[in-house]
Design an enzyme around this catalytic site. Structure first.
Site, PDB file in Angstrom:
ATOM      1  N   LYS A  67       0.818  -1.211   0.000  1.00  0.00           N
ATOM      2  CA  LYS A  67       0.000   0.000   0.000  1.00  0.00           C
ATOM      3  C   LYS A  67       0.855   1.265   0.000  1.00  0.00           C
ATOM      4  O   LYS A  67       0.448   2.296  -0.543  1.00  0.00           O
ATOM      5  CB  LYS A  67      -0.940  -0.004   1.214  1.00  0.00           C
ATOM      6  CG  LYS A  67      -2.002  -1.081   1.125  1.00  0.00           C
ATOM      7  CD  LYS A  67      -2.782  -1.209   2.434  1.00  0.00           C
ATOM      8  CE  LYS A  67      -3.818  -2.330   2.332  1.00  0.00           C
ATOM      9  NZ  LYS A  67      -4.463  -2.615   3.613  1.00  0.00           N
ATOM     10  N   TYR A 189      -6.151  -4.294  -6.944  1.00  0.00           N
ATOM     11  CA  TYR A 189      -5.841  -4.252  -5.510  1.00  0.00           C
ATOM     12  C   TYR A 189      -5.323  -5.604  -5.015  1.00  0.00           C
ATOM     13  O   TYR A 189      -4.296  -5.680  -4.327  1.00  0.00           O
ATOM     14  CB  TYR A 189      -7.084  -3.841  -4.725  1.00  0.00           C
ATOM     15  CG  TYR A 189      -6.940  -3.960  -3.222  1.00  0.00           C
ATOM     16  CD1 TYR A 189      -6.212  -3.018  -2.496  1.00  0.00           C
ATOM     17  CD2 TYR A 189      -7.526  -5.026  -2.533  1.00  0.00           C
ATOM     18  CE1 TYR A 189      -6.074  -3.136  -1.119  1.00  0.00           C
ATOM     19  CE2 TYR A 189      -7.395  -5.140  -1.157  1.00  0.00           C
ATOM     20  CZ  TYR A 189      -6.663  -4.194  -0.455  1.00  0.00           C
ATOM     21  OH  TYR A 189      -6.522  -4.307   0.901  1.00  0.00           O
ATOM     22  N   TYR A 240      -2.076  -0.023  11.677  1.00  0.00           N
ATOM     23  CA  TYR A 240      -3.507  -0.056  12.010  1.00  0.00           C
ATOM     24  C   TYR A 240      -3.734   0.429  13.440  1.00  0.00           C
ATOM     25  O   TYR A 240      -3.224   1.481  13.817  1.00  0.00           O
ATOM     26  CB  TYR A 240      -4.067  -1.463  11.757  1.00  0.00           C
ATOM     27  CG  TYR A 240      -3.670  -2.001  10.418  1.00  0.00           C
ATOM     28  CD1 TYR A 240      -4.006  -1.315   9.252  1.00  0.00           C
ATOM     29  CD2 TYR A 240      -2.917  -3.159  10.288  1.00  0.00           C
ATOM     30  CE1 TYR A 240      -3.630  -1.785   7.998  1.00  0.00           C
ATOM     31  CE2 TYR A 240      -2.524  -3.635   9.030  1.00  0.00           C
ATOM     32  CZ  TYR A 240      -2.884  -2.944   7.904  1.00  0.00           C
ATOM     33  OH  TYR A 240      -2.498  -3.407   6.676  1.00  0.00           O
TER      34      TYR A 240
END
Length: 304
Positions: A67, A189, A240
């Protein structure tokens, strides 16, 4: 320059002795086959010298680490216009939660959670002629390694089981923040997350974030402002709902993936990657987190 050889050797020795290595990810079936005893670490210093130990040369699925690379490519194409589509705030939620999307009108909290990365992939699909091959070429070029490739089995495994990602994409689409067909965006993705790399290859790919936007061959891919912002997002959002813990314990910008990889860096000093497939309850590599805390403690080197 610091000789990292005894440090990486010590880290591998201590990691191998740990009884609790975490749990290997199983929600993507192809990832569940990986040996939980694997552990590798690789450091690349600012002069391009590498220090490697353990299984540092073995390739694994980098998953969400990709990412950062897709963000870098999109940012170089869109510059500040990018932030109209995705925010830069930590989510405080697991990587695949959807609740904030509904509350915030389809604008993902940041580009390093799944929803944000899906928007980034949509941007690349809109701007690239052949998104999958163009993105792969980009990664190969910044790492100076044409052998880097997608793992088709992992990509297919993700496509078969990625129901939450489909839910996120359709929710984003309902708010008008996805320009392309959901299937097309998610195919890209899933492939981007299926990139297979080793710790050694990861440090080379992430060298640009440590070295002011310049790769090992001194070609420029990002300006200083862009590098600063990507590193800031890695620090605040790269792990996260454990990003604060990583900043507290390790003190480096970085990014984890559920394949067990972690990559981190100290600007103008070094880039480091670890791989240990067993994850903690937050979805980050259990031994990788411990190894990087030990690295910054032993060397006294962090951004703080």
């Amino acid at each position: 320059m610091l000789d990292y050889s005894p440090i990486v050797d010590k880290i591998v020795k201590e990691a191998k002795q740990q009884a609790d290595k975490g749990e290997v990810a199983s929600y993507i079936p192809e990832l569940s086959c990986v040996d939980s005893n694997k552990f590798g670490i690789s450091i690349l210093d600012k002069n391009g010298k590498g220090f490697h130990a353990g299984d540092s040369g073995e390739q694994f699925s980098i998953q969400s680490i990709s990412k950062v690379l897709s963000l870098a490519m999109a940012y170089s194409l869109m510059d500040e216009e990018l932030w109209k589509r995705v925010d830069v705030e930590p989510s405080g939620d697991p990587f695949n939660h959807l609740s904030l999307l509904e509350m915030e009108n389809g604008i993902p909290r940041n580009p390093l959670i799944n929803a944000g990365a899906i928007v980034i992939c949509d941007i690349l699909v809109s701007n690239l002629k052949n998104p999958k091959s163009d993105f792969l070429t980009y990664v190969q070029t910044i790492a100076n390694d044409p052998t880097i490739a997608y793992d088709q089995k992992v990509a297919e495994s993700e496509k078969r089981t990625g129901f939450r990602n489909y839910a996120a994409a359709y929710l984003i689409k309902s708010f008008g923040n996805l320009e392309n067909d959901v299937e097309t965006v998610l195919d890209f993705y899933f492939h981007s997350c299926s990139l297979s790399m080793s710790c050694e290859q990861l440090t080379k790919a992430f060298y640009i974030f440590m070295n002011r936007g310049n790769c090992l061959k001194n070609n420029n891919y990002l300006n200083l402002s862009q590098v600063k912002r990507i590193n800031a997002i890695m620090l605040t959002c790269g792990f996260y709902d454990e990003a604060g813990e990583f900043a507290f314990e390790v003190g480096l910008p970085g990014k984890s993936g559920v394949g067990g990889g972690i990559v981190a860096l100290l600007p103008n000093q070094f880039c480091v990657a670890t791989w240990s497939p067993g994850l903690n309850k937050k979805g980050n590599s259990k031994l990788g987190m411990l190894a990087l805390e030990k690295l910054t403690t032993e060397t006294g080197l962090s951004i703080f």
